[in-house]
Design an enzyme around this catalytic site. Structure first.
Site, PDB file in Angstrom:
ATOM      1  N   TYR A   1       6.329  15.467 -20.973  1.00  0.00           N
ATOM      2  CA  TYR A   1       5.492  15.423 -19.777  1.00  0.00           C
ATOM      3  C   TYR A   1       4.466  14.295 -19.774  1.00  0.00           C
ATOM      4  O   TYR A   1       3.600  14.248 -18.913  1.00  0.00           O
ATOM      5  CB  TYR A   1       4.768  16.767 -19.534  1.00  0.00           C
ATOM      6  CG  TYR A   1       5.654  17.964 -19.670  1.00  0.00           C
ATOM      7  CD1 TYR A   1       6.700  18.172 -18.780  1.00  0.00           C
ATOM      8  CD2 TYR A   1       5.464  18.885 -20.703  1.00  0.00           C
ATOM      9  CE1 TYR A   1       7.535  19.278 -18.912  1.00  0.00           C
ATOM     10  CE2 TYR A   1       6.289  19.988 -20.823  1.00  0.00           C
ATOM     11  CZ  TYR A   1       7.321  20.178 -19.929  1.00  0.00           C
ATOM     12  OH  TYR A   1       8.142  21.275 -20.039  1.00  0.00           O
ATOM     13  N   CYS A   2       4.544  13.377 -20.695  1.00  0.00           N
ATOM     14  CA  CYS A   2       3.573  12.287 -20.799  1.00  0.00           C
ATOM     15  C   CYS A   2       4.001  11.140 -19.871  1.00  0.00           C
ATOM     16  O   CYS A   2       4.539  10.124 -20.309  1.00  0.00           O
ATOM     17  CB  CYS A   2       3.444  11.826 -22.254  1.00  0.00           C
ATOM     18  SG  CYS A   2       1.950  10.862 -22.528  1.00  0.00           S
ATOM     19  N   ASN A   3       3.779  11.375 -18.575  1.00  0.00           N
ATOM     20  CA  ASN A   3       4.166  10.445 -17.520  1.00  0.00           C
ATOM     21  C   ASN A   3       3.028  10.375 -16.510  1.00  0.00           C
ATOM     22  O   ASN A   3       2.289  11.347 -16.338  1.00  0.00           O
ATOM     23  CB  ASN A   3       5.414  10.956 -16.777  1.00  0.00           C
ATOM     24  CG  ASN A   3       6.544  11.313 -17.711  1.00  0.00           C
ATOM     25  OD1 ASN A   3       7.134  10.448 -18.326  1.00  0.00           O
ATOM     26  ND2 ASN A   3       6.848  12.606 -17.825  1.00  0.00           N
TER      27      ASN A   3
ATOM     28  N   HIS B   1       0.841  -1.197   0.000  1.00  0.00           N
ATOM     29  CA  HIS B   1       0.000   0.000   0.000  1.00  0.00           C
ATOM     30  C   HIS B   1       0.877   1.247   0.000  1.00  0.00           C
ATOM     31  O   HIS B   1       1.762   1.400   0.835  1.00  0.00           O
ATOM     32  CB  HIS B   1      -0.908  -0.024   1.225  1.00  0.00           C
ATOM     33  CG  HIS B   1      -1.897   1.081   1.266  1.00  0.00           C
ATOM     34  ND1 HIS B   1      -2.321   1.638   2.432  1.00  0.00           N
ATOM     35  CD2 HIS B   1      -2.555   1.734   0.277  1.00  0.00           C
ATOM     36  CE1 HIS B   1      -3.195   2.586   2.180  1.00  0.00           C
ATOM     37  NE2 HIS B   1      -3.357   2.660   0.875  1.00  0.00           N
TER      38      HIS B   1
ATOM     39  N   HIS C   1       6.434  19.813 -13.083  1.00  0.00           N
ATOM     40  CA  HIS C   1       7.263  18.731 -13.623  1.00  0.00           C
ATOM     41  C   HIS C   1       8.508  18.470 -12.774  1.00  0.00           C
ATOM     42  O   HIS C   1       8.879  17.307 -12.559  1.00  0.00           O
ATOM     43  CB  HIS C   1       7.658  19.027 -15.070  1.00  0.00           C
ATOM     44  CG  HIS C   1       8.400  17.910 -15.732  1.00  0.00           C
ATOM     45  ND1 HIS C   1       7.856  16.664 -15.921  1.00  0.00           N
ATOM     46  CD2 HIS C   1       9.653  17.845 -16.232  1.00  0.00           C
ATOM     47  CE1 HIS C   1       8.741  15.881 -16.511  1.00  0.00           C
ATOM     48  NE2 HIS C   1       9.849  16.581 -16.709  1.00  0.00           N
TER      49      HIS C   1
END
Length: 134
Positions: free
Chosen positions: A123-125, A20, A101
């Site tokens: 930034y495609c994370n 968790h 970012h």
């Protein structure tokens, strides 16, 4: 043979090891990987695999409590953003948190692993925070 769609051994092992609050980052091809953080490199060519298909595969086995995106992704959206929004609307990603970012890259220091895709959009994370099923 496994019954779930996820076939990658390293990803299955990673998900089975999560507790968790553990963090997995699905990253574009350019996100730096901090020293000491495991890298599972799936990138083959630009765009293959893309973030959306990688996210879909991970969600087939992973319980997600919440997710984190870089604020800049909303300013310059990639194609995967619509997939992220669909999964979020179905409750598969829990609540969303936005970070600058640079702060997202700092969060990567806490990741159990970074899954590198062939995604080639800045930034495609997405950081997935592990939840529990009970």
């Amino acid at each position: 043979m496994k019954k779930t769609p996820l076939l990658n051994i390293a990803l299955s092992r990673l998900i089975a090891s999560l507790g968790h609050g553990d963090i997995i980052v699905i990253a574009d091809a350019g996100l730096p990987v901090p020293k000491g953080v495991e890298l599972i490199d799936l990138a083959l060519t630009p765009g293959v695999p893309d973030l959306a298909s990688t996210l879909q595969a991970l969600l087939s086995e992973m319980q997600v409590q919440n997710h984190v995106l870089a604020h800049e992704l909303l300013l310059a959206p990639c194609a995967a953003l619509s997939s992220i929004e669909v999964h979020a609307s179905k409750g598969a990603l829990g609540s969303q948190r936005l970070l600058p970012h640079d702060a997202f890259k700092e969060l990567c220091l806490q990741a159990k692993a970074i899954v590198r895709t062939g995604e080639c959009h800045p930034y495609c994370n997405i950081a997935l925070i592990s939840g529990v099923i009970f």
